[in-house]
Design a protein around this motif. Structure first.
Motif, PDB file in Angstrom:
ATOM      1  N   PHE A   1      -2.666   8.147  -7.484  1.00 24.97           N
ATOM      2  CA  PHE A   1      -1.617   7.169  -7.179  1.00 24.97           C
ATOM      3  C   PHE A   1      -0.544   7.218  -8.261  1.00 24.97           C
ATOM      4  CE2 PHE A   1      -5.603   5.755  -5.387  1.00 24.97           C
ATOM      5  CZ  PHE A   1      -5.251   5.423  -4.085  1.00 24.97           C
ATOM      6  N   ASP A   2       0.702   6.924  -7.851  1.00 20.34           N
ATOM      7  CA  ASP A   2       1.814   6.916  -8.817  1.00 20.34           C
ATOM      8  C   ASP A   2       1.794   5.654  -9.671  1.00 20.34           C
ATOM      9  OD1 ASP A   2       3.064   9.296  -7.585  1.00 20.34           O
ATOM     10  OD2 ASP A   2       3.289   7.920  -5.882  1.00 20.34           O
ATOM     11  N   ARG A   3       1.292   4.578  -9.085  1.00 19.22           N
ATOM     12  CA  ARG A   3       1.242   3.299  -9.782  1.00 19.22           C
ATOM     13  C   ARG A   3      -0.096   2.635  -9.471  1.00 19.22           C
ATOM     14  NH1 ARG A   3       5.143   5.581 -11.314  1.00 19.22           N
ATOM     15  NH2 ARG A   3       7.307   4.848 -11.377  1.00 19.22           N
TER      16      ARG A   3
ATOM     17  N   GLN B   1      -4.820  -9.608   5.339  1.00 15.43           N
ATOM     18  CA  GLN B   1      -4.400  -8.688   6.402  1.00 15.43           C
ATOM     19  C   GLN B   1      -3.662  -9.431   7.511  1.00 15.43           C
ATOM     20  OE1 GLN B   1      -7.283  -5.673   7.699  1.00 15.43           O
ATOM     21  NE2 GLN B   1      -8.433  -6.047   5.827  1.00 15.43           N
ATOM     22  N   ALA B   2      -4.164 -10.628   7.837  1.00 16.93           N
ATOM     23  CA  ALA B   2      -3.545 -11.417   8.912  1.00 16.93           C
ATOM     24  C   ALA B   2      -2.128 -11.851   8.524  1.00 16.93           C
ATOM     25  CB  ALA B   2      -4.415 -12.629   9.232  1.00 16.93           C
ATOM     26  N   VAL B   3      -1.931 -12.273   7.266  1.00 16.98           N
ATOM     27  CA  VAL B   3      -0.597 -12.724   6.839  1.00 16.98           C
ATOM     28  C   VAL B   3       0.388 -11.552   6.828  1.00 16.98           C
ATOM     29  CG1 VAL B   3       0.755 -13.845   5.030  1.00 16.98           C
ATOM     30  CG2 VAL B   3      -1.569 -14.608   5.453  1.00 16.98           C
ATOM     31  N   LEU B   4      -0.042 -10.409   6.292  1.00  9.39           N
ATOM     32  CA  LEU B   4       0.879  -9.270   6.239  1.00  9.39           C
ATOM     33  C   LEU B   4       1.257  -8.790   7.640  1.00  9.39           C
ATOM     34  CD1 LEU B   4       0.158  -9.338   3.180  1.00  9.39           C
ATOM     35  CD2 LEU B   4       0.603  -6.894   3.214  1.00  9.39           C
ATOM     36  N   LYS B   5       0.290  -8.867   8.547  1.00  6.67           N
ATOM     37  CA  LYS B   5       0.567  -8.486   9.938  1.00  6.67           C
ATOM     38  C   LYS B   5       1.615  -9.432  10.531  1.00  6.67           C
ATOM     39  CE  LYS B   5      -1.649  -7.098  14.165  1.00  6.67           C
ATOM     40  NZ  LYS B   5      -2.752  -7.330  15.071  1.00  6.67           N
ATOM     41  N   LYS B   6       1.417 -10.721  10.297  1.00 10.48           N
ATOM     42  CA  LYS B   6       2.349 -11.739  10.787  1.00 10.48           C
ATOM     43  C   LYS B   6       3.757 -11.492  10.255  1.00 10.48           C
ATOM     44  CE  LYS B   6       3.138 -16.731  10.483  1.00 10.48           C
ATOM     45  NZ  LYS B   6       2.683 -17.973   9.832  1.00 10.48           N
ATOM     46  N   LEU B   7       3.852 -11.038   8.995  1.00 13.81           N
ATOM     47  CA  LEU B   7       5.160 -10.790   8.380  1.00 13.81           C
ATOM     48  C   LEU B   7       5.733  -9.413   8.760  1.00 13.81           C
ATOM     49  CD1 LEU B   7       4.599 -12.244   4.776  1.00 13.81           C
ATOM     50  CD2 LEU B   7       5.692 -13.348   6.738  1.00 13.81           C
ATOM     51  N   GLY B   8       4.961  -8.629   9.526  1.00 12.85           N
ATOM     52  CA  GLY B   8       5.445  -7.320   9.970  1.00 12.85           C
ATOM     53  C   GLY B   8       5.446  -6.272   8.871  1.00 12.85           C
ATOM     54  N   ILE B   9       4.624  -6.465   7.846  1.00 10.65           N
ATOM     55  CA  ILE B   9       4.524  -5.472   6.760  1.00 10.65           C
ATOM     56  C   ILE B   9       3.419  -4.493   7.138  1.00 10.65           C
ATOM     57  CG2 ILE B   9       3.978  -5.148   4.311  1.00 10.65           C
ATOM     58  CD1 ILE B   9       5.206  -7.936   3.810  1.00 10.65           C
ATOM     59  N   ASP B  10       3.793  -3.223   7.365  1.00 13.78           N
ATOM     60  CA  ASP B  10       2.816  -2.304   7.942  1.00 13.78           C
ATOM     61  C   ASP B  10       2.553  -1.053   7.093  1.00 13.78           C
ATOM     62  OD1 ASP B  10       5.174  -1.026   8.277  1.00 13.78           O
ATOM     63  OD2 ASP B  10       5.135  -0.992  10.480  1.00 13.78           O
ATOM     64  N   ASN B  11       3.036  -1.035   5.848  1.00 12.20           N
ATOM     65  CA  ASN B  11       2.786   0.132   4.991  1.00 12.20           C
ATOM     66  C   ASN B  11       1.698  -0.149   3.956  1.00 12.20           C
ATOM     67  OD1 ASN B  11       4.535  -1.693   3.742  1.00 12.20           O
ATOM     68  ND2 ASN B  11       5.529  -0.109   2.494  1.00 12.20           N
ATOM     69  N   VAL B  12       0.650  -0.846   4.411  1.00 13.09           N
ATOM     70  CA  VAL B  12      -0.447  -1.219   3.508  1.00 13.09           C
ATOM     71  C   VAL B  12      -1.780  -0.797   4.118  1.00 13.09           C
ATOM     72  CG1 VAL B  12      -1.618  -3.128   2.344  1.00 13.09           C
ATOM     73  CG2 VAL B  12       0.856  -3.231   2.671  1.00 13.09           C
TER      74      VAL B  12
ATOM     75  N   LEU C   1       5.910  -2.329 -13.690  1.00 14.23           N
ATOM     76  CA  LEU C   1       5.295  -1.214 -12.949  1.00 14.23           C
ATOM     77  C   LEU C   1       6.346  -0.188 -12.481  1.00 14.23           C
ATOM     78  CD1 LEU C   1       2.336  -0.621 -12.252  1.00 14.23           C
ATOM     79  CD2 LEU C   1       2.693  -1.758 -10.050  1.00 14.23           C
ATOM     80  N   ARG C   2       7.613  -0.608 -12.423  1.00 17.34           N
ATOM     81  CA  ARG C   2       8.740   0.273 -12.034  1.00 17.34           C
ATOM     82  C   ARG C   2       8.452   1.015 -10.720  1.00 17.34           C
ATOM     83  NH1 ARG C   2       8.200   2.423 -17.230  1.00 17.34           N
ATOM     84  NH2 ARG C   2       8.278   4.510 -16.318  1.00 17.34           N
ATOM     85  N   VAL C   3       8.291   0.222  -9.671  1.00 11.91           N
ATOM     86  CA  VAL C   3       7.960   0.768  -8.353  1.00 11.91           C
ATOM     87  C   VAL C   3       9.237   1.176  -7.625  1.00 11.91           C
ATOM     88  CG1 VAL C   3       6.890   0.226  -6.134  1.00 11.91           C
ATOM     89  CG2 VAL C   3       5.967  -0.773  -8.229  1.00 11.91           C
ATOM     90  N   ASN C   4       9.220   2.343  -7.001  1.00 13.54           N
ATOM     91  CA  ASN C   4      10.348   2.724  -6.140  1.00 13.54           C
ATOM     92  C   ASN C   4       9.825   3.266  -4.813  1.00 13.54           C
ATOM     93  OD1 ASN C   4       9.915   5.642  -6.304  1.00 13.54           O
ATOM     94  ND2 ASN C   4      10.504   5.385  -8.458  1.00 13.54           N
ATOM     95  N   ARG C   5      10.745   3.555  -3.908  1.00 16.67           N
ATOM     96  CA  ARG C   5      10.435   3.977  -2.530  1.00 16.67           C
ATOM     97  C   ARG C   5       9.544   5.203  -2.421  1.00 16.67           C
ATOM     98  NH1 ARG C   5       9.497   0.881   0.903  1.00 16.67           N
ATOM     99  NH2 ARG C   5      10.953  -0.821   1.082  1.00 16.67           N
TER     100      ARG C   5
ATOM    101  N   LEU D   1       8.720  -2.655  -1.852  1.00 16.39           N
ATOM    102  CA  LEU D   1       9.383  -1.775  -2.816  1.00 16.39           C
ATOM    103  C   LEU D   1       8.872  -0.335  -2.761  1.00 16.39           C
ATOM    104  CD1 LEU D   1       9.199  -4.190  -5.890  1.00 16.39           C
ATOM    105  CD2 LEU D   1      11.300  -3.523  -4.691  1.00 16.39           C
ATOM    106  N   ALA D   2       7.621  -0.172  -2.337  1.00 19.41           N
ATOM    107  CA  ALA D   2       6.950   1.121  -2.440  1.00 19.41           C
ATOM    108  C   ALA D   2       6.963   1.876  -1.114  1.00 19.41           C
ATOM    109  CB  ALA D   2       5.511   0.910  -2.883  1.00 19.41           C
TER     110      ALA D   2
END
Ligand code: SAH
Length: 223
Positions: free
Chosen positions: A154-156, A126-137, A83-87, A108-109
Motif C-alpha cells: 500500500f502507498d499509505r 459499510q451501510a453508511v458508506l453505501k448510503k453516501l455513495g462511496i464505492d472505492n472501499v 498522510l499526504r493522500v492523493n488520487r 482523496l484516494a
C-alpha cells in the motif's frame, strides 16, 4: 418535505460544521485545501449514534458502540493531512470503527482497504458508506495488526487505534516511499508518529501527543 424541526436541525448542523472548519481545523494547523474540502463534504452526523447527532461537529471523540470511539474531527484531519493522500494512492486503514475516517480517505484516494476486528462495527460502517455513495472501499473483518490478508503493498497506511510500535507486518506491506501514521505508545497516552519508508527503513517524525483506544491483536495489545 421535511418538518420545520428537521429544517432547523439541519441548519444548526450546517452552522456547527462551519464552526468546526473555521475554529477547530483552519484555526489550528489544518492547511491542506483538499483535507479541508473533504472535511466540509463528509457528513459526520451520519457516523455517530442518533442521540449524538447534535454533537457531531464538536471537537471531541464520541462513542460508536462496543466501547469504541470516533476520533475528534481535528485528529481525523491531522492524520489525513500528514498522510499526504492523493488520487493515485491505495490506502490501508486499520480500525474502520464508524467509517468516518474511511470516508474522508476515500474522497482523496484511489482506493481504501479497511480492516476492523468487530463484525458489527464493520457492517454499520459499510451501510453508511453505501448510503453516501462511496464505492472505492474494500472492507474486511479481522486482526489488522497482521496486515491485509493478501500479499500486496500500500502507498499509505493509517492505524486508528494505538500500538506499542509499528506492527512489523504493516511495515512490510508499506510500499517504498510510502507513508504510515499511527498513535504509538505503551500507555493510555500516545504519540502520533508519521513515518516514511526509504530503502526498507522507516524515517519517523513525531506529530503530537494523542489518546486513542488500543489496538487489540497479535501485533498490538492483549485483550
Ligand atoms: N477511525 C475510526 C475510529 C476507530 S476506533 C472512526 O473514524 O470511527 C478504533 C477501532 O479499531 C475500533 O473500532 C476497534 O474495534 C478497532 N480495532 C481494534 N483492534 C483492531 C485490530 N487488531 N484490527 C482491526 N481493528 C481493530
Amino acid at each position: 418535505m421535511g418538518s420545520m424541526l428537521e429544517r432547523k436541525n439541519h441548519d444548526s448542523l450546517d452552522q456547527a460544521r462551519e464552526r468546526m472548519l473555521r475554529h477547530d481545523l483552519r484555526g489550528r494547523d489544518i492547511t491542506d485545501p483538499e483535507v479541508l474540502r473533504v472535511m466540509a463534504e463528509v457528513p459526520r452526523e451520519e457516523f455517530v449514534p442518533s442521540e449524538e447527532r447534535w454533537r457531531a461537529y464538536g471537537n471531541g471523540p464520541l462513542p460508536i458502540g462496543e466501547g469504541q470511539t470516533i476520533s475528534q474531527p481535528y485528529i481525523v484531519a491531522l492524520m489525513t493531512q500528514v498522510l499526504r493522500v492523493n488520487r493515485d494512492c491505495e490506502v490501508l486503514e486499520v480500525g474502520t470503527g464508524s467509517g468516518y475516517q474511511t470516508a474522508v480517505l476515500a474522497r482523496l484516494a484511489k482506493r481504501v482497504f479497511t480492516i476492523e476486528r468487530s463484525l458489527d462495527l464493520s457492517a454499520a460502517a459499510q451501510a453508511v458508506l453505501k448510503k453516501l455513495g462511496i464505492d472505492n472501499v474494500e472492507f474486511r473483518v479481522g486482526d489488522g495488526s497482521c496486515g491485509w490478508p493478501e500479499e500486496r503493498t500500500f502507498d499509505r497506511i493509517i492505524l486508528t487505534a494505538a500500538v506499542p510500535e509499528f506492527p512489523q507486518p504493516l511495515v512490510a506491506q508499506l510500499a517504498e516511499a510510502g507513508v504510515i501514521v499511527a498513535p504509538v505508545g505503551q500507555t493510555s497516552v500516545q504519540e502520533l508518529v508519521v513515518a516514511e519508508k526509504h530503502h526498507g527503513k522507516l524515517i519517523e517524525n513525531h506529530v503530537c501527543g494523542c489518546r486513542f483506544v488500543r489496538l487489540i491483536g497479535q501485533h498490538g495489545f492483549f485483550d
